[in-house]
Design a protein around this motif. Structure first.
Motif, PDB file in Angstrom:
ATOM      1  N   GLY A   1       1.002  15.221   7.193  1.00 53.57           N
ATOM      2  CA  GLY A   1       1.961  16.270   7.513  1.00 53.57           C
ATOM      3  C   GLY A   1       3.396  15.893   7.197  1.00 53.57           C
ATOM      4  N   ALA A   2       3.630  14.622   6.867  1.00 56.76           N
ATOM      5  CA  ALA A   2       5.016  14.216   6.598  1.00 56.76           C
ATOM      6  C   ALA A   2       5.197  13.696   5.178  1.00 56.76           C
ATOM      7  CB  ALA A   2       5.461  13.155   7.597  1.00 56.76           C
ATOM      8  N   GLY A   3       4.239  12.890   4.706  1.00 55.33           N
ATOM      9  CA  GLY A   3       4.381  12.379   3.344  1.00 55.33           C
ATOM     10  C   GLY A   3       3.877  10.960   3.225  1.00 55.33           C
TER      11      GLY A   3
ATOM     12  N   ILE B   1       0.849  -1.194   0.000  1.00 55.32           N
ATOM     13  CA  ILE B   1       0.000   0.000   0.000  1.00 55.32           C
ATOM     14  C   ILE B   1       0.884   1.243   0.000  1.00 55.32           C
ATOM     15  CG2 ILE B   1      -2.021  -0.977   1.164  1.00 55.32           C
ATOM     16  CD1 ILE B   1      -0.898   0.380   3.783  1.00 55.32           C
ATOM     17  N   MET B   2       0.294   2.376  -0.364  1.00 50.67           N
ATOM     18  CA  MET B   2       0.944   3.663  -0.172  1.00 50.67           C
ATOM     19  C   MET B   2       0.335   4.249   1.095  1.00 50.67           C
ATOM     20  SD  MET B   2       3.030   3.903  -2.753  1.00 50.67           S
ATOM     21  CE  MET B   2       3.597   5.596  -2.560  1.00 50.67           C
ATOM     22  N   CYS B   3       1.188   4.517   2.057  1.00 50.43           N
ATOM     23  CA  CYS B   3       0.712   4.932   3.375  1.00 50.43           C
ATOM     24  C   CYS B   3       1.070   6.399   3.610  1.00 50.43           C
ATOM     25  CB  CYS B   3       1.371   4.034   4.417  1.00 50.43           C
ATOM     26  SG  CYS B   3       0.944   4.461   6.093  1.00 50.43           S
ATOM     27  N   THR B   4       0.060   7.219   3.927  1.00 54.70           N
ATOM     28  CA  THR B   4       0.306   8.637   4.187  1.00 54.70           C
ATOM     29  C   THR B   4       0.414   8.887   5.686  1.00 54.70           C
ATOM     30  OG1 THR B   4      -0.916   9.369   2.237  1.00 54.70           O
ATOM     31  CG2 THR B   4      -0.650  10.987   3.998  1.00 54.70           C
TER      32      THR B   4
ATOM     33  N   LYS C   1      -4.358   9.018  13.051  1.00 52.07           N
ATOM     34  CA  LYS C   1      -4.859   8.643  11.722  1.00 52.07           C
ATOM     35  C   LYS C   1      -3.704   8.477  10.737  1.00 52.07           C
ATOM     36  CE  LYS C   1      -9.131   9.365  13.099  1.00 52.07           C
ATOM     37  NZ  LYS C   1     -10.045   8.237  13.339  1.00 52.07           N
ATOM     38  N   ILE C   2      -3.922   7.573   9.815  1.00 52.11           N
ATOM     39  CA  ILE C   2      -3.027   7.474   8.665  1.00 52.11           C
ATOM     40  C   ILE C   2      -3.892   7.445   7.403  1.00 52.11           C
ATOM     41  CG2 ILE C   2      -1.128   6.275   9.864  1.00 52.11           C
ATOM     42  CD1 ILE C   2      -2.182   3.647   8.681  1.00 52.11           C
ATOM     43  N   GLY C   3      -3.266   7.601   6.252  1.00 53.06           N
ATOM     44  CA  GLY C   3      -3.994   7.503   4.980  1.00 53.06           C
ATOM     45  C   GLY C   3      -3.500   6.282   4.223  1.00 53.06           C
ATOM     46  N   VAL C   4      -4.411   5.636   3.524  1.00 56.75           N
ATOM     47  CA  VAL C   4      -4.030   4.418   2.808  1.00 56.75           C
ATOM     48  C   VAL C   4      -4.533   4.479   1.366  1.00 56.75           C
ATOM     49  CG1 VAL C   4      -4.339   1.909   2.660  1.00 56.75           C
ATOM     50  CG2 VAL C   4      -4.045   3.001   4.902  1.00 56.75           C
TER      51      VAL C   4
ATOM     52  N   THR D   1       9.013   7.765   7.666  1.00 56.91           N
ATOM     53  CA  THR D   1       8.880   6.639   8.589  1.00 56.91           C
ATOM     54  C   THR D   1       9.179   7.080  10.019  1.00 56.91           C
ATOM     55  OG1 THR D   1      11.118   5.974   7.992  1.00 56.91           O
ATOM     56  CG2 THR D   1       9.318   4.835   6.890  1.00 56.91           C
ATOM     57  N   ALA D   2      10.027   8.082  10.167  1.00 56.04           N
ATOM     58  CA  ALA D   2      10.282   8.606  11.514  1.00 56.04           C
ATOM     59  C   ALA D   2       8.998   9.214  12.074  1.00 56.04           C
ATOM     60  CB  ALA D   2      11.401   9.644  11.481  1.00 56.04           C
ATOM     61  N   ALA D   3       8.238   9.911  11.215  1.00 52.29           N
ATOM     62  CA  ALA D   3       6.976  10.501  11.660  1.00 52.29           C
ATOM     63  C   ALA D   3       5.976   9.407  12.027  1.00 52.29           C
ATOM     64  CB  ALA D   3       6.403  11.402  10.560  1.00 52.29           C
ATOM     65  N   LEU D   4       5.991   8.316  11.282  1.00 53.73           N
ATOM     66  CA  LEU D   4       5.113   7.189  11.601  1.00 53.73           C
ATOM     67  C   LEU D   4       5.440   6.641  12.989  1.00 53.73           C
ATOM     68  CD1 LEU D   4       3.100   4.870  10.859  1.00 53.73           C
ATOM     69  CD2 LEU D   4       5.026   3.691   9.804  1.00 53.73           C
ATOM     70  N   HIS D   5       6.721   6.524  13.257  1.00 54.69           N
ATOM     71  CA  HIS D   5       7.141   5.974  14.553  1.00 54.69           C
ATOM     72  C   HIS D   5       6.725   6.858  15.728  1.00 54.69           C
ATOM     73  CE1 HIS D   5       9.945   2.391  13.950  1.00 54.69           C
ATOM     74  NE2 HIS D   5       9.353   2.582  12.800  1.00 54.69           N
TER      75      HIS D   5
END
Lengths: 280, 672, 352
Positions: free
Chosen positions: A57-59, A51-54, A96-99, A85-89
């Motif tokens: 605010g980061a990308g 998937i493309m994961c948003t 929330k995330i975007g998929v 990925t740092a923002a994900l962590h």
């Protein structure tokens, strides 16, 4: 099982992170559910897709899917490597995330029924293989021998420890776990995965498929062993990671020679990989 | 959505471009075909200017620091605050740091504010040692102080010498012209210790040991002198001190040249002969950070003069400016050494002339550059700065002690964070003005989009300040300022906006005699002659060659590359150039030092292995990058690494910034 | 075919401006060069001008474009996201056949593959295209070698060919048909086809010798590129001359690589931007975490020419990826535009 939903193409669907687990150093697993029930219902994947994961605010980044297409919790496992990925962590449950997606061809499933399957993974190479492993085990009776050879630098670097515990206890699933150097409480194998493949495996080559994922050095040495065992190059599958920006075959960042990893891959046979003309 | 003509504002090449504007924003950029120099080309920076112009990381309002915190204020409040402070400050207590990226109009008023309003001659640019050295050498040789040749005929050149730097990275479009000339048959000789792309595109690459550039040119001159390859007629007619120069040449020892540069006599002789035989000859060197030393520039000038190559045709010496308006900044006298028009600042008659033009008394006190002020002038109380792009700031502690630091700029950066007052400035697309490129081409760039509401052109704010300080400045437009520049700067005397509007730039001098501008330097008129530049008429080499010491066996040099330009305070606001920068950093997150393959083998270094670089005064740890581009015994770090290892470079930045020839004796130790 | 008389041209343009923003070739007054631009006055349209320096690609595939806007409030966990679009219909008048072919390539690439690119589609469906037979090729032009000119065959709404002081009009779509009828154009007789052929033939003969004789070489180069049978030294030679500016991709009517970046705006919203990119950049394929599968610059060059000329890539465009406009040669600081690359490959083959 075929994905029945038209993939989410342009505008990401919002999902909620419901649980976060530490896997190994710098790798976390994020469980998520879609906010819209109809999407939650309809979202179907094939093993080996991505998937493309948003991260808002980061990308956006491409990530392979480790969960089974059937009866498995949706999650991704991600190593912290860059800004996004740092923002994900940094996320907490409830965030929330975007998929977008799922994208890509995925691993073969129907076509390999009745065959022996050997999974060889190194380090975080287990992430994309997990999806296929779990699905095959869910349909265990329809396959021949099923073997997993999984290695990491140390026991601390083994992914999915909970799944590993389950797998060890699963009947008719031959598992081998290895680490590079001996450790006091380690009862598994010691050494590199290719050595283990060389030592331990004897299989009728013509009815066996292999799935191999891991760092380039490990990948190449394992392929060598598998070929020595007579496994055909077009029966060896792997999944490639490339820099991706769209997932739709448009941005061209993931182009390798004549193929686009996002739409033609990410799963390729070794036979195909060899002709791509670029490094793994 | 439509395209508007403009001039790229990054390097001193001054390429023509088209900015695509849509609903008040710059959305794209395209090269302008038909531009006399760039001819429809742009480099990677130029192709991404719109990304910088779109950024919202801008300074859009004024700030005053209160109790250590910057607080947003109205523009009027900020100007009032500065006025009140300036009223209590005397000329020698204030210094002015100008911007080589600002327009001629802004720069002219900035200089006038310093000299005419504040009666201060402490006015300079940063990192401009090379430009000033180049101007001094050319002036003392009887030339004008900038490019003596014309790039218009470069493609017909038969010999091109490129000394120092890497033009393919710094001024790629000029490098492209050189490459085209080579493909059309020119012999290109690059002189650079490192194997740069420019070197790869040259037929001959001379790799003198760092710090021995001047010896290469003195050696070439000596060879021609020995072989009697001298244009005697030309020397007799057009030069005045060739006898004295010959005496000096008698002292050049070719054996020493060969020993110290590491170049063979054969290759030097071959190059000297080809050089002598050539008809249309160019010599390029960068000014700015990667410039050459003054002695080297003088040696190069003398080499050209001895072979009669100046004033004959479009060939000549081309000092290449690394920043858009570096040359214009000098033309307008933003230097303690020169008044506008390169009039020597210390001469009484020049001061009187300017007093008459400006109708106000000026200070006779010798000015100092800002860096000298900060280190030596204990009475300094205030500093006014425009657009300081460099991320590394020297003398930070001294700056923090000052009562007043005013920063005029468009983007937040390290300098802005030291300021007590910040006043916003338009981006390049938001104001009109003229810029002067490396080939003396004065180009007019019109405003393309409106600035944010609180942002006004620098000249407007400076005018207001001057008025508040009792000077009746009446400027209503950049054009009005330009017509005053034409009165003050002789080289610009016939230039007008009207004329510039209908041309893609006009090359100065543009005066009574050359109303259409001037393509290249002519032979001296009766009564004046060219002069060889002898050591007594130039300042001594800014750095003498550092002593080599047994415990510091490596020579460390510093360079730039196209993505790491200006320490990235501008580039980091773009996407693609920033990504390219990060691409390299991903591989070497702690910075790298290039080591030759031979030294790596000898020291058993692996790629990316941490190494310690130790100089006499400091040390740092970074990754080894094994490179075919450096010679054994040399080390190279890109200038941008400053961001990552400020400790090491800060202590030696003053030396490293002097010029490309500078090197630091260091040793290399394995392990972090 | 129809005849468009001189005075009707003005009507045509006037008609178009009623419902479209008008784009076409105009002359920059100072440089004297032709750019394909938004026309603020219909009089700026210059149908006799030579090929514009820029292709119309930016109108369908902008240099810099917001493709998504979102706002995430981490406190309340609220996400608002969506596409904002306010595209106006545009008429592109005076397209060269090479540039029209470029648009068709983009169509097949963005719309005809596995996924439809919705962003491109939105731009594309609002266009009215009028091509114009090219009678003034540039020295670097070679559309005659790439089957994309000098006259357009498909994809236009209307196609013009100048004959004397009037134009022969070919209809390519229903939209085109109704506009022709609305303007009351006169049907052309039997002679039209012959007249047009004469114009086209004349144009072909005015091409540089290089373009005409390179025709066979382009297909041989295509062959070699597809089979990978080109010596590494050739790529190295090309790589050394590459200044890594990206211009060849940016000016190419068919290059469509892009970068995506999320940019946080001061008002708290984030824009997802799509910007032009080029496979010649080092960071283009770079993955987070120290792995770059395609590193040396010659590899990256190789990739681009593969994309422009190989058979496998041509399958996506249903024709070669190169339309022969010659712009890459004009903007390249290093002299490695496509025609030159073909020449280098040719030299390798012949050992010249």
């Amino acid at each position: 099982m075929e994905g029945s939903l038209v993939p989410i193409v342009t505008v990401p669907e919002v999902a909620t992170v419901v649980e976060i687990r530490d896997e190994i150093d710098e790798v976390k697993t994020f469980y998520f559910n879609f906010d819209r029930p109809e999407i939650e219902q309809a979202f179907k994947i094939r093993s080996g897709q991505f998937i493309m994961c948003t991260i808002f605010g980061a990308g956006e980044f491409a990530v392979s899917l480790p969960f089974s297409p059937e009866n498995d919790r949706k999650h991704i496992s991600v190593r912290r490597v860059g800004k996004v990925t740092a923002a994900l962590h940094e996320l907490q449950p409830g965030d929330k995330i975007g998929v977008r997606g799922p994208f890509g061809n995925g691993f073969p499933f129907e076509e390999i029924k009745g065959k022996n399957i050997i999974y060889v993974a190194g380090g975080i190479g287990l992430i994309p293989l997990r999806s296929s492993i779990v699905q095959v085990l869910q349909h265990r009776a329809e396959f021949g021998r099923v073997i997993l050879v999984y290695g990491a630098r140390s026991s601390r670097d083994l992914m999915y420890k909970e799944s590993i515990r389950e797998w060890k206890a699963t009947e008719n699933f031959e598992t081998y776990f290895t680490i590079d150097r001996p450790e006091p409480d380690w009862s598994g194998e010691v050494g590199f995965v290719n050595q283990l493949v060389a030592k331990k495996l004897s299989l009728p080559a013509d009815n066996t498929v292999a799935f191999v994922c891991g760092p380039p050095v490990m990948f190449n040495s394992v392929i060598k062993e598998l070929k020595l065992k007579g496994i055909k190059e077009d029966h060896i599958y792997s999944t490639l990671e490339r820099h991706m920006k769209c997932g739709l075959g448009k941005c061209q960042h993931c182009a390798i020679g004549r193929t686009l990893v996002c739409v033609d891959g990410p799963v390729y046979t070794y036979k195909q990989i060899k002709t791509l003309g670029e490094q793994i | 959505m439509s395209y508007h003509r403009g001039v790229c504002n990054f390097c001193g090449t001054g390429c023509g471009h088209l900015l695509q504007v849509e609903e008040g924003r710059v959305r794209g950029v395209y090269p302008l075909p038909g531009h006399p120099l760039s001819q429809g080309r742009l480099c990677v920076r130029g192709w991404h200017l719109h990304e910088l112009l779109q950024t919202e990381e801008r300074i859009t309002t004024a700030f005053i620091r209160k109790n250590g915190e910057l607080q947003q204020v109205s523009l009027a409040q900020a100007l009032d605050y500065v006025t009140e402070k300036l009223k209590k400050i005397k000329g020698e207590e204030i210094a002015f740091l100008a911007s080589p990226r600002a327009s001629n109009e802004d720069n002219y008023l900035f200089g006038k504010l310093a000299r005419a309003v504040m009666k201060s001659n402490n006015l300079s640019l940063a990192s401009d040692a090379g430009q000033e050295a180049s101007a001094r050498v050319l002036l003392s040789g009887g030339s004008w102080p900038a490019a003596t040749g014309s790039l218009a005929r470069l493609k017909q050149a038969d010999f091109i010498l490129v000394a120092g730097g890497d033009l393919t990275k710094q001024n790629p479009i000029i490098a492209s012209e050189i490459h085209r000339a080579r493909r059309a048959g020119a012999l290109v000789v690059t002189v650079s210790p490192r194997k740069t792309q420019m070197a790869r595109l040259s037929q001959v690459h001379l790799r003198p040991a760092p710090g021995t550039f001047f010896l290469v040119f003195e050696g070439l001159t000596r060879i021609l002198y020995e072989e009697k390859k001298i244009k005697a007629d030309y020397l007799e007619k057009h030069t005045e001190n060739f006898q004295a120069f010959f005496k000096k040449l008698d002292q050049v020892d070719l054996g020493e040249v060969v020993a110290r540069t590491g170049l063979s006599r054969e290759i030097l002789t071959e190059v000297a002969q080809k050089f002598y035989q050539s008809k249309l000859t160019y010599a390029f060197y960068p000014t700015g950070v990667q410039s050459l030393g003054q002695r080297t520039m003088a040696a190069l000038f003398n080499l050209m003069l001895l072979s009669g190559k100046l004033g004959q045709n479009e060939g000549g010496i081309i000092p290449v400016t690394g920043i858009s308006n570096l040359l214009g900044s000098y033309d307008l006298g933003l230097s303690p050494a020169f008044l506008p028009g390169y009039l020597v600042a210390s001469e009484e008659k020049n001061i009187q002339k300017l007093e008459e033009l400006w109708q106000t008394p000026l200070s006779r006190k010798q000015g100092q550059s800002v860096s000298v002020c900060l280190t030596e002038n204990e009475s300094l109380r205030a500093l006014v700065v425009v657009d300081h792009d460099e991320e590394i700031i020297r003398n930070v502690n001294r700056i923090k002690e000052l009562e007043l630091v005013v920063y005029f700029g468009a983007y937040h950066n390290n300098f802005a964070s030291l300021a007590q007052v910040i006043i916003p400035r338009p981006s390049y697309a938001e104001a009109e003005g003229t810029f002067t490129n490396a080939e003396r081409r004065v180009q007019l760039s019109r405003k393309k989009v409106d600035p944010p509401p609180e942002v006004r052109p620098l000249w407007k704010n400076l005018t207001e300040l001057a008025r508040a300080l009792g000077h009746d400045w009446k400027y209503q437009s950049a054009e009005e300022i330009f017509s005053e520049i034409a009165k003050v700067v002789p080289q610009y005397s016939k230039l007008t906006y009207r004329q510039l509007e209908s041309h893609l730039g006009i090359k100065w001098p543009c005066d009574e005699k050359h109303p259409q501008g001037t393509d290249y330097l002519q032979l001296p008129e009766a009564g004046s002659k060219f002069r060889f530049v002898l050591e007594e008429n130039v300042r001594p080499q800014a750095q003498s060659i550092a002593e080599e010491k047994a415990n510091f066996p490596f020579r460390l040099t510093v360079g730039r590359s196209n993505y790491f330009w200006h320490q990235n305070s501008l580039m980091k606001r773009t996407f693609i150039p920033k990504r390219e920068y990060n691409a390299l950093l991903l591989l070497y997150p702690k910075g790298f030092v290039e080591v030759s393959e031979e030294d790596a083998l000898r020291l058993q270094l692996r790629e990316k292995q941490p190494v310690r670089i130790v100089s006499e005064s400091a040390e740092m740890t970074l990754a080894a990058r094994i490179s075919p581009d450096v010679l054994p015994g040399q080390l190279y770090i890109p200038y941008f690494i400053e961001e990552m290892i400020p400790e090491f470079l800060l202590r030696q930045a003053a030396e490293l910034e002097k010029n490309e020839e500078f090197f630091l004796p260091v040793r290399l130790e394995k392990g972090g | 075919m129809y005849w468009l008389e001189r005075h009707q041209l003005d009507n045509l343009v006037k008609k178009l401006t009623e419902s479209y923003e008008l784009f076409g070739p105009r002359r920059d007054e100072v440089s004297g060069e032709i750019i394909f631009d938004r026309l603020s006055h219909p009089q700026q349209l210059d149908l006799k001008a030579p090929i514009p320096y820029n292709p119309p690609k930016y109108i369908l595939f902008p240099h810099y474009e917001e493709i998504l806007k979102y706002r995430y409030d981490r406190q309340s966990k609220k996400v608002v996201l969506g596409r904002v679009s306010h595209l106006k219909p545009k008429a592109l008048v005076g397209l060269r056949s090479c540039d029209l072919t470029g648009i068709l390539c983009l169509d097949r690439f963005f719309l005809g593959q596995e996924f439809v690119d919705e962003v491109y589609l939105e731009h594309r469906k609002k266009l009215f295209l009028i091509s114009n037979t090219c009678v003034r090729p540039f020295p670097q032009c070679f559309c005659v070698c790439t089957d994309s000119g000098p006259s357009a065959r498909e994809g236009f709404d209307l196609d013009l060919t100048r004959v004397g002081d009037r134009y022969l009009v070919e209809i390519g779509s229903k939209k085109g048909q109704s506009l022709a009828e609305e303007l009351g154009l006169k049907k052309a007789g039997e002679e039209a086809a012959e007249l047009k052929k004469k114009v086209v033939d004349e144009s072909v003969s005015s091409f540089d010798a290089f373009a005409l004789e390179n025709k066979a070489w382009i297909s041989r180069a295509t062959n070699r590129l597809t089979t990978g049978f080109i010596k590494p030294e050739v790529w190295e030679y090309i790589g050394n001359q590459c200044f890594e500016c990206g211009a060849c991709s940016f000016v190419c009517p068919t290059c469509s690589c892009f970068n995506v970046e999320d940019v946080n705006r001061l008002d708290g919203a984030t824009d997802r931007l799509r910007t032009w990119d080029s496979c010649s950049f080092e960071g283009y394929t770079k993955m987070a975490g120290d792995h770059n599968p395609r590193k040396p610059v010659e590899d990256r060059r190789n990739k681009r020419f593969f994309c422009k000329l190989s058979y496998s890539q041509s399958k996506k465009y249903l024709r070669p990826g190169c339309v022969g406009c010659g712009r890459c040669a004009r903007v390249c600081p290093g002299d490695i535009g496509l025609p030159n690359v073909v020449t280098y490959i040719r030299r390798e083959i012949t050992g010249e």
